[in-house]
Design an enzyme around this catalytic site. Structure first.
Site, PDB file in Angstrom:
ATOM      1  N   ARG A 126       0.837  -1.199   0.000  1.00  0.00           N
ATOM      2  CA  ARG A 126       0.000   0.000   0.000  1.00  0.00           C
ATOM      3  C   ARG A 126       0.872   1.249   0.000  1.00  0.00           C
ATOM      4  O   ARG A 126       1.937   1.271   0.610  1.00  0.00           O
ATOM      5  CB  ARG A 126      -0.909   0.021   1.230  1.00  0.00           C
ATOM      6  CG  ARG A 126      -2.109  -0.913   1.138  1.00  0.00           C
ATOM      7  CD  ARG A 126      -3.005  -0.787   2.349  1.00  0.00           C
ATOM      8  NE  ARG A 126      -2.339  -1.231   3.557  1.00  0.00           N
ATOM      9  CZ  ARG A 126      -1.777  -0.445   4.456  1.00  0.00           C
ATOM     10  NH1 ARG A 126      -1.818   0.872   4.329  1.00  0.00           N
ATOM     11  NH2 ARG A 126      -1.183  -0.949   5.512  1.00  0.00           N
ATOM     12  N   TYR A 171      -1.481  -3.642  -6.706  1.00  0.00           N
ATOM     13  CA  TYR A 171      -1.162  -4.440  -5.522  1.00  0.00           C
ATOM     14  C   TYR A 171      -2.162  -4.261  -4.391  1.00  0.00           C
ATOM     15  O   TYR A 171      -2.433  -3.148  -3.935  1.00  0.00           O
ATOM     16  CB  TYR A 171       0.243  -4.114  -4.992  1.00  0.00           C
ATOM     17  CG  TYR A 171       0.798  -5.253  -4.160  1.00  0.00           C
ATOM     18  CD1 TYR A 171       1.495  -6.294  -4.769  1.00  0.00           C
ATOM     19  CD2 TYR A 171       0.574  -5.331  -2.796  1.00  0.00           C
ATOM     20  CE1 TYR A 171       1.968  -7.366  -4.023  1.00  0.00           C
ATOM     21  CE2 TYR A 171       1.042  -6.409  -2.040  1.00  0.00           C
ATOM     22  CZ  TYR A 171       1.750  -7.425  -2.673  1.00  0.00           C
ATOM     23  OH  TYR A 171       2.203  -8.495  -1.933  1.00  0.00           O
ATOM     24  N   LYS A 181      -9.623  -2.391   1.798  1.00  0.00           N
ATOM     25  CA  LYS A 181      -9.352  -1.241   2.656  1.00  0.00           C
ATOM     26  C   LYS A 181     -10.116   0.007   2.208  1.00  0.00           C
ATOM     27  O   LYS A 181     -10.615   0.775   3.029  1.00  0.00           O
ATOM     28  CB  LYS A 181      -7.849  -0.965   2.721  1.00  0.00           C
ATOM     29  CG  LYS A 181      -7.058  -2.118   3.334  1.00  0.00           C
ATOM     30  CD  LYS A 181      -7.557  -2.419   4.713  1.00  0.00           C
ATOM     31  CE  LYS A 181      -7.125  -3.728   5.324  1.00  0.00           C
ATOM     32  NZ  LYS A 181      -5.750  -4.081   5.444  1.00  0.00           N
ATOM     33  N   HIS A 192     -10.579  -2.479  11.547  1.00  0.00           N
ATOM     34  CA  HIS A 192      -9.483  -3.293  11.000  1.00  0.00           C
ATOM     35  C   HIS A 192      -9.247  -4.451  11.971  1.00  0.00           C
ATOM     36  O   HIS A 192      -8.292  -4.456  12.728  1.00  0.00           O
ATOM     37  CB  HIS A 192      -8.241  -2.403  10.869  1.00  0.00           C
ATOM     38  CG  HIS A 192      -7.112  -3.021  10.109  1.00  0.00           C
ATOM     39  ND1 HIS A 192      -5.804  -2.619  10.254  1.00  0.00           N
ATOM     40  CD2 HIS A 192      -7.085  -3.999   9.163  1.00  0.00           C
ATOM     41  CE1 HIS A 192      -5.025  -3.331   9.458  1.00  0.00           C
ATOM     42  NE2 HIS A 192      -5.772  -4.178   8.786  1.00  0.00           N
ATOM     43  N   SER A 201      -1.446  -3.370  10.427  1.00  0.00           N
ATOM     44  CA  SER A 201      -1.030  -4.262   9.339  1.00  0.00           C
ATOM     45  C   SER A 201       0.225  -5.039   9.726  1.00  0.00           C
ATOM     46  O   SER A 201       1.166  -4.474  10.285  1.00  0.00           O
ATOM     47  CB  SER A 201      -0.752  -3.442   8.077  1.00  0.00           C
ATOM     48  OG  SER A 201      -1.916  -2.748   7.713  1.00  0.00           O
ATOM     49  N   CYS A 239       0.694  -7.215  12.007  1.00  0.00           N
ATOM     50  CA  CYS A 239       0.922  -7.332  13.455  1.00  0.00           C
ATOM     51  C   CYS A 239       0.180  -8.512  14.057  1.00  0.00           C
ATOM     52  O   CYS A 239      -0.039  -8.565  15.268  1.00  0.00           O
ATOM     53  CB  CYS A 239       0.540  -6.029  14.155  1.00  0.00           C
ATOM     54  SG  CYS A 239       1.692  -4.708  13.765  1.00  0.00           S
ATOM     55  N   ASP A 243      -9.206  -9.819   8.873  1.00  0.00           N
ATOM     56  CA  ASP A 243      -8.694  -8.466   8.585  1.00  0.00           C
ATOM     57  C   ASP A 243      -9.694  -7.340   8.826  1.00  0.00           C
ATOM     58  O   ASP A 243      -9.301  -6.269   9.261  1.00  0.00           O
ATOM     59  CB  ASP A 243      -8.213  -8.404   7.130  1.00  0.00           C
ATOM     60  CG  ASP A 243      -7.297  -7.218   6.863  1.00  0.00           C
ATOM     61  OD1 ASP A 243      -6.303  -7.065   7.592  1.00  0.00           O
ATOM     62  OD2 ASP A 243      -7.585  -6.430   5.946  1.00  0.00           O
TER      63      ASP A 243
HETATM   64  P1  GTP Z   1      -2.248  -7.623   7.555  1.00  0.00           P
HETATM   65  O1  GTP Z   1      -2.735  -8.666   6.617  1.00  0.00           O
HETATM   66  O2  GTP Z   1      -1.190  -6.753   6.980  1.00  0.00           O
HETATM   67  O3  GTP Z   1      -3.350  -6.814   8.139  1.00  0.00           O
HETATM   68  O4  GTP Z   1      -1.437  -8.398   8.734  1.00  0.00           O
HETATM   69  P2  GTP Z   1      -1.936  -9.226   9.997  1.00  0.00           P
HETATM   70  O5  GTP Z   1      -2.253  -8.293  11.114  1.00  0.00           O
HETATM   71  O6  GTP Z   1      -2.957 -10.205   9.613  1.00  0.00           O
HETATM   72  O7  GTP Z   1      -0.589  -9.978  10.454  1.00  0.00           O
HETATM   73  P3  GTP Z   1      -0.175 -11.521  10.307  1.00  0.00           P
HETATM   74  O8  GTP Z   1      -0.981 -12.431  11.165  1.00  0.00           O
HETATM   75  O9  GTP Z   1      -0.088 -11.854   8.873  1.00  0.00           O
HETATM   76  O10 GTP Z   1       1.288 -11.475  10.924  1.00  0.00           O
HETATM   77  C1  GTP Z   1       2.289 -10.624  10.408  1.00  0.00           C
HETATM   78  C2  GTP Z   1       3.643 -11.122  10.837  1.00  0.00           C
HETATM   79  O11 GTP Z   1       3.722 -11.182  12.262  1.00  0.00           O
HETATM   80  C3  GTP Z   1       3.932 -12.531  10.331  1.00  0.00           C
HETATM   81  O12 GTP Z   1       5.273 -12.582   9.918  1.00  0.00           O
HETATM   82  C4  GTP Z   1       3.724 -13.400  11.544  1.00  0.00           C
HETATM   83  O13 GTP Z   1       4.502 -14.573  11.519  1.00  0.00           O
HETATM   84  C5  GTP Z   1       4.093 -12.476  12.710  1.00  0.00           C
HETATM   85  N1  GTP Z   1       3.333 -12.814  13.923  1.00  0.00           N
HETATM   86  C6  GTP Z   1       1.996 -13.035  14.012  1.00  0.00           C
HETATM   87  N2  GTP Z   1       1.633 -13.374  15.271  1.00  0.00           N
HETATM   88  C7  GTP Z   1       2.763 -13.361  16.010  1.00  0.00           C
HETATM   89  C8  GTP Z   1       3.054 -13.636  17.390  1.00  0.00           C
HETATM   90  O14 GTP Z   1       2.184 -13.956  18.196  1.00  0.00           O
HETATM   91  N3  GTP Z   1       4.358 -13.486  17.775  1.00  0.00           N
HETATM   92  C9  GTP Z   1       5.340 -13.140  16.895  1.00  0.00           C
HETATM   93  N4  GTP Z   1       6.591 -13.024  17.357  1.00  0.00           N
HETATM   94  N5  GTP Z   1       5.110 -12.888  15.582  1.00  0.00           N
HETATM   95  C10 GTP Z   1       3.851 -13.000  15.151  1.00  0.00           C
HETATM   96  C1  SPV Z   2      -2.963  -4.447   5.360  1.00  0.00           C
HETATM   97  O1  SPV Z   2      -1.981  -3.818   4.946  1.00  0.00           O
HETATM   98  O2  SPV Z   2      -3.519  -4.198   6.470  1.00  0.00           O
HETATM   99  C2  SPV Z   2      -3.502  -5.558   4.565  1.00  0.00           C
HETATM  100  C3  SPV Z   2      -2.992  -5.733   3.211  1.00  0.00           C
HETATM  101  O3  SPV Z   2      -4.387  -6.270   5.028  1.00  0.00           O
HETATM  102  S1  SPV Z   2      -3.760  -4.668   2.068  1.00  0.00           S
HETATM  103  O4  SPV Z   2      -4.938  -5.347   1.542  1.00  0.00           O
HETATM  104  O5  SPV Z   2      -2.787  -4.422   1.025  1.00  0.00           O
HETATM  105  O6  SPV Z   2      -4.175  -3.449   2.736  1.00  0.00           O
HETATM  106 MN    MN Z   3      -4.874  -5.669   7.207  1.00  0.00          MN
END
Ligand code: GTP
Ligand code: SPV
Ligand code: MN
Length: 616
Positions: free
Chosen positions: A89, A228, A237, A257, A279, A281, A304
């Site tokens: 983004r 993308y 979003k 979110h 994002s 996290c 999400d």
């Molecule tokens: P968006 O799709 O961008 O909104 O991301 P998200 O909030 O869904 O995050 P996601 O679950 O994909 O995790 C993002 C990164 O954080 C990945 O590399 C995970 O492996 C890492 N991660 C997720 N949960 C944990 C956790 O409990 N501990 C640690 N150390 N890393 C984590």
């Molecule tokens: C985020 O960045 O929080 C995502 C990926 O879930 S995107 O759809 O590109 O915003």
């Molecule tokens: Mn997201």
């Protein structure tokens, strides 16, 4: 209804492609007008069918946009490599063009709507030349549901069509729901790469110039130059958060979110939990959590976005408006997220991951050891000795939610689920404890409003830099952020009056020790924090007071069972008075930047926190 206010100067007639019978005239007129202006070679209305998807995939494989993976290893799955300049983004190119600058607030880029329309009008003119314009009617939420909203996206990117087909309920059924008087969100998208006659295409067309523009009052999104993720899959979003936050403010509900999950405790009591983390996290991972404590079950509803609205009884109910996951690949492995790995066994589109020599995919964290040779996300040879990652840090998978083995049977209940708990979380190396409970809704909104998190690769910018990310909505709020806080307070007060707003908690899986390593094992062990939260709701845990609200009392979490020793456990809740005072000063400066728009309960939250810190 004029989308582009200036009269069209083009005289070319549309190619006359027939629209589906029954398409609402408001959609037909909008599409016709756009086609005349953007001059695609043809217009194709998408029905969302399987043959349509197969046709698009074939076409993209021929064009080099998609590479088929080995059908034995990863049936029905494909790899896309984006342009290296189009990988996440672009917040600096994202605009909220509300009529009044004040309604966009200090967190958004604002351009007056008339000026932005002028710019877009120029950019969209002829932008689809040599390409096909696809028209995608879609539903956000189960088709026909009371909380469901509709939109129509046009795009000249078949990759975006494929993504929208997975991420939303796209096609004929959604179109049939849009009748006279149905509000539908207009989403116009072009990659901004017209083709001259005979000009060869590239696998990932895009433009260095990018605009992701939102018009909250007229419920429109116009996106130019990127293909993308959130820049281009406009249902996600752009609509479900930025435009929906404006609609929700008008109508009394919340666009968040947030992941959405269902937990059953050992006594059989069911809870629904919505959690907002910025994002990259941990939302997808938390939504797919595999509890390490026997007797607990977690099921997935969304990863999400959640829409929270008062139900008939006044309590807050939530739906996941999406139909798929667009998840972060790196860090996803058997050890961290086996549920995601099981979701990704077939019918997945991967973008910007590495390819193995036997025609499968790989990314950092999928396995402990990297294969001896890979083709990296740029298409180059890669070995473990290479100095760059094989997969882009924001490489992703696109997959249907229904394919997730832990998907809950109520994930697509049109009425949504009653929300028992709301969680805010971020990436914080210091200060913020593993888990804390807000004293009440108002304190919880203070927690959410002052949320801070270290930046990730999900958007352009410096990874690791700490920034305030209120409600995890900083890049996604289509209204003035302080108005959004006020709205949260009002929605919560109503739910409270109706018999109970959700309890609010804050978590931090990412606190680090002096050696720079995470103190908490995370992932499946996060059930320990979740179980404590739900025990609090059930009245089985007392908690103890801290400047962050209630934290677990001695013995309420069996940290040894999570593999965490006493010293590390103490560090996870460590309170450094000077660091916390500095944190409070920073929160103060942050709130002050909103001037007198900050709702009183949020100021009070900070004042109380300061007083608690003084007493340490
Ligand atoms: P968006 O799709 O961008 O909104 O991301 P998200 O909030 O869904 O995050 P996601 O679950 O994909 O995790 C993002 C990164 O954080 C990945 O590399 C995970 O492996 C890492 N991660 C997720 N949960 C944990 C956790 O409990 N501990 C640690 N150390 N890393 C984590
Ligand atoms: C985020 O960045 O929080 C995502 C990926 O879930 S995107 O759809 O590109 O915003
Ligand atoms: Mn997201």
């Amino acid at each position: 209804m004029a989308i582009i206010e200036q009269p069209l100067r083009d005289t070319r007639t549309s190619t006359g492609a027939g629209h589906p019978e029954g398409a609402d005239p408001s959609i037909v007129a909008w599409v016709e007008r756009l086609a005349l202006h953007a001059t695609p070679d043809e217009v194709v209305w998408c029905d969302g069918s399987t043959p349509e998807r197969a046709r698009l995939i074939r076409q993209m494989v021929d064009a080099g946009t998609l590479e088929a993976l080995d059908p034995e290893l990863r049936p029905g799955s494909y790899l896309a490599r984006s342009d290296p300049d189009d990988v996440a983004r672009v917040e600096s190119r994202t605009f909220i063009c509300s009529a009044r600058e004040e309604d966009a607030g200090p967190t958004n880029n604002w351009v007056p709507p008339s000026a932005m329309r002028e710019t877009l009008h120029g950019l969209f003119r002829g932008a689809m030349r040599g390409r096909t314009m696809y028209v995608m009617p879609f539903a956000m939420g189960p088709v026909g549901g009371p909380l469901t909203r509709y939109g129509v996206q046009v795009t000249d990117s078949p990759y975006v069509v494929l993504s929208m087909g997975t991420m939303t309920r796209m096609g004929a059924e959604a179109l049939a729901q849009i009748g006279p008087g149905t509000e539908w969100v207009k989403c116009a998208h072009t990659v901004g790469a017209p083709l001259a006659p005979g000009q060869a295409d590239v696998p990932w067309p895009c433009n260095k110039t990018k605009y992701i523009s939102h018009f909250p009052e007229t419920r429109e999104v116009w996106s130019y130059g990127s293909a993308y993720g959130g820049n281009a899959i406009l249902a996600k979003k752009a609509f479900a958060l930025r435009i929906a936050s404006a609609i929700g403010q008008d109508e009394g509900w919340l666009a968040a979110h947030m992941l959405l999950l269902k937990v059953t405790n050992p006594r059989g009591r069911v809870f629904h939990v919505a959690a907002a983390f910025p994002s990259a996290c941990g939302k997808t991972n938390f939504a797919m959590l595999q509890p390490t404590i026997p007797g607990w079950t977690v099921e997935t509803l969304g990863d999400d976005i959640a829409w929270l609205a008062p139900g008939p009884d006044g309590r807050l109910r939530a739906i996941n408006p999406e139909a798929g996951f667009f998840g972060v690949a790196p860090g996803t492995g058997r050890g961290t997220n086996p549920v995601a790995m099981d979701t990704l066994t077939h019918d997945v589109v991967f973008t910007n991951v590495a390819r193995t020599d036997d025609g499968d995919v790989w990314w950092e964290g999928m396995t402990d050891e990297a294969p001896a040779h890979l083709t990296d996300w740029l298409g180059q040879d890669w070995t473990p000795a290479s100095s760059t990652p094989a997969a882009h840090p924001n490489s992703r998978f696109t997959v249907a939610a229904a394919q997730c083995p832990t998907i809950s049977d109520d994930w697509d209940d049109p009425a949504g689920v009653v929300v028992d708990a709301v969680i805010f979380g971020g990436r914080r190396a210091t200060n913020v404890p593993l888990v804390a409970q807000a004293r009440d809704w108002e304190h919880g909104v203070f927690m959410g409003a002052t949320l801070a998190s270290e930046r990730t690769a999900a958007a352009e910018g410096t990874v690791g830099e700490l920034r305030r990310d209120p409600l995890a909505m900083l890049p996604f709020c289509g209204v003035h952020m302080a108005d959004h806080w006020k709205h949260w307070l009002e929605v919560g007060a109503k739910a409270d009056a109706a018999g109970g707003a959700p309890a609010i908690f804050q978590v931090n899986w990412f606190r680090k020790g002096a050696d720079g390593r995470f103190l908490w094992p995370g992932f499946g062990e996060n059930i320990h924090a979740l179980a404590w939260m739900l025990d609090r709701i059930e009245g089985r845990a007392e908690g103890t007071a801290s400047p962050f609200g209630l934290i677990p009392a001695e013995g309420e979490i069996d940290h040894a069972a999570a593999g965490v020793d006493d010293a590390t456990w103490a560090e996870l809740f460590g309170l450094d008075k000077a660091a916390l005072a500095a944190e409070a000063d920073d929160a103060q400066a942050f709130l002050d930047s909103y001037g007198d728009k900050v709702p009183e309960p949020i100021r009070e939250g900070l004042a109380r926190m300061r007083a608690d810190i003084d007493e340490l």
